[in-house]
Design an enzyme around this catalytic site. Structure first.
Site, mmCIF file in Angstrom:
data_model
loop_
_atom_site.group_PDB
_atom_site.id
_atom_site.type_symbol
_atom_site.label_atom_id
_atom_site.label_comp_id
_atom_site.label_asym_id
_atom_site.label_seq_id
_atom_site.Cartn_x
_atom_site.Cartn_y
_atom_site.Cartn_z
ATOM 1 N N GLU A 44 1.102 -1.222 -0.174
ATOM 2 C CA GLU A 44 -0.070 -0.141 0.427
ATOM 3 C C GLU A 44 0.652 0.980 -0.180
ATOM 4 O OE1 GLU A 44 -3.874 1.494 2.409
ATOM 5 O OE2 GLU A 44 -2.167 0.331 3.333
ATOM 6 N N LYS A 118 -9.592 2.439 -3.569
ATOM 7 C CA LYS A 118 -9.870 1.832 -2.106
ATOM 8 C C LYS A 118 -11.245 2.231 -1.607
ATOM 9 C CE LYS A 118 -7.969 0.857 2.777
ATOM 10 N NZ LYS A 118 -6.783 1.784 3.652
ATOM 11 N N CYS A 155 -5.958 -3.285 1.588
ATOM 12 C CA CYS A 155 -5.843 -3.012 3.239
ATOM 13 C C CYS A 155 -7.134 -3.515 3.942
ATOM 14 C CB CYS A 155 -4.632 -1.989 3.420
ATOM 15 S SG CYS A 155 -4.583 -1.564 5.195
#
Length: 280
Positions: A44, A118, A155
């Protein structure tokens, strides 16, 4: 006949500046290519520290456009040089005030295929991401790459099963999950959630975590990155919990079809009964 894809991931320590961080990942990618890898993914916001441990406006400086920023362009050159598909997680600025936690996907010939933003943005101690990022708005794309159909889930996304399922419905054979997670917060989940997602959705998952302590907080990123197959089994050993590591593994994509025929989870879904899942 086996359809074996040699895949790689990198878990890395922060070097202190973007130039050396990018250069280090380029060298890992070249080594992966020498070892026969055809796809590689990074952690990330790989070219920056995990600055979300604090809430300070100075950290907007890490953001850049995607795909027209310097890092993605440089990764396109790397993909052309190595002949690998490259998954590139960065801090994206779309326009003034519009920032996203993003991963670009670059094909083996250096062409830009698209990006994932994300969806799920945490705002808890040590992970102040809502200060920086808007929620993703591009859906769950699956990219038709030189090695097969590849998706990305970033994540904190991994705690939400809906996106994993949508990636499977969109045809993913391999999903990269670049992350930054530290000891004590979710370590007990790290080797549960991604294997469970791989089983439930019947594809391979590449779980990538940072490693080490960085300058903007006391989060101790614990590495232990891995590949897991559609039966929920680790492919080779899990990476170190303390040291930087390049992980290269052979993934037999024929297993995706074999498991989907054997377990038939997609056949037995009941979308007609799931309306309540999307009610606010």
């Amino acid at each position: 006949m086996a359809n074996v894809v040699r895949a790689a991931l990198v878990q890395a320590t922060w070097t202190g500046d973007t130039e050396s961080m990018v250069a280090k990942h380029e060298e890992h990618a070249r080594e992966a290519a020498r070892r026969g890898a055809k796809i590689i993914g990074f952690q990330e916001v790989f070219n920056a520290p995990y600055f979300c441990q604090v809430q300070e406006p100075e950290h907007y400086r890490w953001a850049e456009p995607v795909p027209d920023g310097p890092t993605v362009r440089r990764m396109q050159e790397l993909a052309r040089e190595t002949g690998m598909v490259v998954v590139v997680p960065v801090f994206e600025v779309e326009q003034s005030g519009f920032y996203y936690n993003t991963a670009a996907v670059i094909d083996a010939d250096g062409s830009y295929l698209g990006k994932y933003r994300k969806h799920h943005i945490p705002q808890v101690k040590g992970f102040w991401e809502k200060y920086y990022f808007k929620p993703g708005n591009l859906g769950w794309p699956v990219f038709d790459t030189a090695v097969g159909k590849v998706g990305v889930y970033i994540c904190y996304d991994r705690h939400f099963p809906e996106g994993w399922r949508q990636l499977g419905l969109n045809g993913a054979q391999l999903v990269y999950n670049p992350s930054a997670t530290h000891r004590g917060l979710s370590a007990h989940l790290w080797q549960l959630e991604q294997p469970a997602a791989a089983v439930a959705n019947e594809y391979f998952v590449a779980a990538i975590n940072r490693v080490g302590v960085e300058e903007y907080g006391d989060n101790d990123f614990y590495g232990t990155s891995y590949f897991v197959d559609p039966r929920g089994k680790f492919v080779g050993e899990v990476a170190s919990d303390k040291d930087e590591e390049l992980v290269v593994r052979d993934l037999d994509f024929e297993l995706v079809e074999e498991v989907r025929q054997q377990w038939a989870f997609y056949r037995d879904r009941r979308p007609d009964a799931y309306d309540g899942l999307v009610q606010p």
